[in-house]
Design a protein around this motif. Sequence first.
Motif, PDB file in Angstrom:
ATOM      1  N   GLN A   2     -29.726  74.817 -71.381  1.00  0.00           N
ATOM      2  CA  GLN A   2     -28.330  74.508 -71.081  1.00  0.00           C
ATOM      3  C   GLN A   2     -27.550  75.791 -70.765  1.00  0.00           C
ATOM      4  OE1 GLN A   2     -27.428  70.949 -74.014  1.00  0.00           O
ATOM      5  NE2 GLN A   2     -27.826  72.798 -75.158  1.00  0.00           N
ATOM      6  N   HIS A   6     -28.912  79.674 -70.196  1.00  0.00           N
ATOM      7  CA  HIS A   6     -28.925  80.128 -68.789  1.00  0.00           C
ATOM      8  C   HIS A   6     -27.786  81.104 -68.485  1.00  0.00           C
ATOM      9  CE1 HIS A   6     -32.309  77.872 -67.489  1.00  0.00           C
ATOM     10  NE2 HIS A   6     -31.763  76.687 -67.626  1.00  0.00           N
ATOM     11  N   GLN A  32     -26.946  80.301 -64.012  1.00  0.00           N
ATOM     12  CA  GLN A  32     -26.309  79.030 -64.378  1.00  0.00           C
ATOM     13  C   GLN A  32     -25.974  78.188 -63.146  1.00  0.00           C
ATOM     14  OE1 GLN A  32     -25.977  77.289 -66.983  1.00  0.00           O
ATOM     15  NE2 GLN A  32     -24.581  75.755 -66.133  1.00  0.00           N
ATOM     16  N   ASP A  35     -27.975  75.156 -61.962  1.00  0.00           N
ATOM     17  CA  ASP A  35     -27.733  73.822 -62.526  1.00  0.00           C
ATOM     18  C   ASP A  35     -26.508  73.133 -61.920  1.00  0.00           C
ATOM     19  OD1 ASP A  35     -29.858  73.376 -64.163  1.00  0.00           O
ATOM     20  OD2 ASP A  35     -28.912  74.152 -65.978  1.00  0.00           O
ATOM     21  N   CYS A  36     -25.812  73.809 -61.004  1.00  0.00           N
ATOM     22  CA  CYS A  36     -24.558  73.251 -60.460  1.00  0.00           C
ATOM     23  C   CYS A  36     -24.545  73.113 -58.946  1.00  0.00           C
ATOM     24  CB  CYS A  36     -23.379  74.133 -60.861  1.00  0.00           C
ATOM     25  SG  CYS A  36     -23.304  74.462 -62.611  1.00  0.00           S
ATOM     26  N   THR A  54     -29.996  71.517 -57.480  1.00  0.00           N
ATOM     27  CA  THR A  54     -29.992  70.464 -58.479  1.00  0.00           C
ATOM     28  C   THR A  54     -29.461  69.189 -57.840  1.00  0.00           C
ATOM     29  OG1 THR A  54     -29.379  69.919 -60.761  1.00  0.00           O
ATOM     30  CG2 THR A  54     -27.648  70.873 -59.398  1.00  0.00           C
ATOM     31  N   HIS A  81     -36.644  73.876 -61.648  1.00  0.00           N
ATOM     32  CA  HIS A  81     -36.531  73.448 -63.054  1.00  0.00           C
ATOM     33  C   HIS A  81     -37.878  73.141 -63.716  1.00  0.00           C
ATOM     34  CE1 HIS A  81     -32.241  73.101 -62.200  1.00  0.00           C
ATOM     35  NE2 HIS A  81     -32.593  72.502 -61.076  1.00  0.00           N
ATOM     36  N   HIS A 133     -33.565  81.733 -64.081  1.00  0.00           N
ATOM     37  CA  HIS A 133     -33.399  80.313 -64.419  1.00  0.00           C
ATOM     38  C   HIS A 133     -34.778  79.621 -64.395  1.00  0.00           C
ATOM     39  CE1 HIS A 133     -31.019  76.476 -64.474  1.00  0.00           C
ATOM     40  NE2 HIS A 133     -32.225  76.037 -64.154  1.00  0.00           N
ATOM     41  N   ASP A 137     -36.749  78.073 -67.669  1.00  0.00           N
ATOM     42  CA  ASP A 137     -37.059  76.631 -67.699  1.00  0.00           C
ATOM     43  C   ASP A 137     -38.555  76.343 -67.838  1.00  0.00           C
ATOM     44  OD1 ASP A 137     -34.587  75.530 -67.779  1.00  0.00           O
ATOM     45  OD2 ASP A 137     -34.512  74.874 -65.686  1.00  0.00           O
ATOM     46  N   ASP A 216     -34.188  70.774 -74.540  1.00  0.00           N
ATOM     47  CA  ASP A 216     -33.053  71.662 -74.248  1.00  0.00           C
ATOM     48  C   ASP A 216     -32.408  72.268 -75.493  1.00  0.00           C
ATOM     49  OD1 ASP A 216     -33.196  71.461 -71.508  1.00  0.00           O
ATOM     50  OD2 ASP A 216     -31.982  69.637 -71.447  1.00  0.00           O
TER      51      ASP A 216
ATOM     52  N   GLN B 178     -31.020  67.498 -67.177  1.00  0.00           N
ATOM     53  CA  GLN B 178     -31.277  68.620 -66.282  1.00  0.00           C
ATOM     54  C   GLN B 178     -31.946  69.721 -67.080  1.00  0.00           C
ATOM     55  OE1 GLN B 178     -27.861  69.887 -64.166  1.00  0.00           O
ATOM     56  NE2 GLN B 178     -27.724  68.012 -63.038  1.00  0.00           N
TER      57      GLN B 178
END
Lengths: 385, 178
Positions: A2, A6, A32, A35-36, A54, A81, A133, A137, A216, B178
Motif C-alpha cells: 500500500q 510504496h 506510488q 498504483d494511480c 493500474t 504488480h 514498485h 510487489d 498487503d 491492488q
Amino acid sequence: MQLDFHYYATYCSAFLAGYSHKESMEICYSAQLVDCMSKTFLKKIKASPIAATTQLSLEMVDSNKDILELQNITRIWSSFHFLPYDLYANIKAPKPYRDKYRLICNTNSDLLVKTVNLAKKNATLQSTGIAMHVLADTWAHRYFAGVPSLVINNTNSYFYEVTYKDGQEQTRKIKFNNNPFKTDDIENAIYTKSMFQTSENAIMNLGHGRAGHLPDYSFMRYKYMPAWNKYEVIFKDNPSDYYHAFCQMTYALKFLHGDRTSFEKDTYEFDQLKKYENKIKEILEKRQLDSCNDWKAFGESLSGQTIEPFDLGKYEEEYVAATKQAKDDTFLGKFIEAAIAQKSMVTNEIADSKNFLAGRSIDRKKRRAKRLSKLLKKNKKQGVQ
Amino acid sequence: MTLFQKIKSCLAAALMMAIIFILLFLEINGPMVIMLILGISLLLSGLKDLIYFFAMARYMVDGRIILYKSILYLDLGAFTISMFDINPIYIMVYLLILCVFYGFLSIMRAREIKRLGSSTSWIFKLSEGIVYIVVAVLGLIFIRNQNVAIIIYCAALFFSAVNKIIVAFKPQPVFLTQ
C-alpha cells in the motif's frame, strides 16, 4: 503493498541508498504513482492510455471481457504488480493451464533483474521509482498471478493467521466476507475478499483478490492453500518478506545510484541496515491496517526533512501546460516513457516464451523508423522512375 | 458486472421474452419448445465445463467441483431432452419443480446477501424466490388446465426477464485489490 510501503518506505530506502531528499521524494512519488496511473487519469491529462500502470475497479467492470481486454489486464498487472517468476517453468499440463501457471509471481526472477537493468538504462528517477514498485510487489504478491484465473488465484476456506506468544506459535482461523465496504477487523480476524466465481477469467480471480488484503499488510503471517499448489499449504511471513523487500530495494537503489557495479539476484543490503533493523521490524510487525505515520516519522528522522503527503495532482498541471514537444521532459512525461518501456519489456518477454496471454508489444520507435525508411525507399523509386 | 455480462444478461432476458411469445401466441406445443431450449443450453454448459476441467481445472485444488458441475449439467440436459415427447402435464410438473428449485436457491442467496449486509439487492433476490415458489404452487393447482398453467409460467418468466434487465443496468459495487 500500500501507500505506506510504496511511498514512505521507498523514501526511507532511497535516502539510505544515498539519494538526496529531493531525489528520494521523486523516486517514492513515482513508486506510488504506479498504483494511480489509470486509463481514467491518463485520459484526464490527455496522455496515451497505453501507459496505464493500474486499473480502477470500475474500469475493469466496464471493460469487455474479450481476448484483447484480457491481454490488456494481463499486461498491466503482470508488468507492474505481479512480475512473473519463471516464464519457462517445466510443468506437465495442457498449454492453457501452463501459460497461466508460468505467470505466477515470485521474488528474485530473471525479469526482476531485467526490470532493474532497464531502469538503469533509462536513468531517470521515474524509472527507478517504477522498478522499486515492481520489486517490492514481488515480495508482497508472491504466489499470485497478474492474470484473471480461477485455477491459479483461487483459494479455499483453509486460512489461518499465525501469531507468536512467548515464543509459542498460535493459529486462529481467518474469516472472510465479500462486503467491499467493511473495514478489515484485525482483532477478530475478519477480512474482506473477492467473491467466488467459477468462471476462469472472472475479474474476481485476478491477483490476490481471493486472499483479500492479507498480502498487503506487513504484520500478517498466515497459512493458506492456493489453487495451484497441489493441496500443499503455503506459509506467508509478511514481516520477513517485507524486510527482505526493503533490504533488496536499498541494494537495487545503490546500484541505480552508481554505488554498485551490478544488480545480482538474492542479494540484500543487510549489513548497512543492521542498525535500523529493530526500528524497521518494529514498524513492520505493528498490527495496524496503515503504517504511513510510522514510516513517515522514520523517514523524517533519517533526512531531517518533511515528507509531504502523496498528491496525485502534484505534477498534473506541469504536464497539461507543456507543449507537445516539451511533454516528454516533464515529470509525468518521463514517468509515461518509463512505464511504457517496462510494460513493453515484460510483455515481449512473456510473448517470447510463446505465451500470448499478454499479447505482444510493438516498439513504437522501431515501427516509426521502419515506416520512414519504407517511405524514403518509395520516394527514391518514384524519383528514379 | 462487465459490459459483456450485461449484454449476456439482456440476451437471456430477450430469449425469455421470445419463449413467452412462443408459448402464448404460436400454435405449437409450448412446453416441448421450452424443454428443447433448456435441454440444449444445459448440454452446452456441461460440455463447456467438461472441456475446462480437462484443460485446466483438474490441476487446481478442489477442481473436481467443475467436473461434478459439468456432469450434473450434462445429465440434466440429456434428461430434459429425453422428456421431449411425453405428456405435457409431466413437462409442466418438471418445469414447476425447477421453479421451486430456483425459488429455493434465490431465497438462500437473499439470506446470504442480507447476512453480508452489502446492499439492498437481497430484496430483489427474495422477491424473485417468492415469485418462483408462488408460481410453482399456482401451477400445480391449475395443472389440469394447461392454458392457465402456461400463463402462470409465462408470468414467472416475464418477472425473471425484467429482473435480469434491472440487474444488468444497476450499478454494482465491486471489490478488487491492488
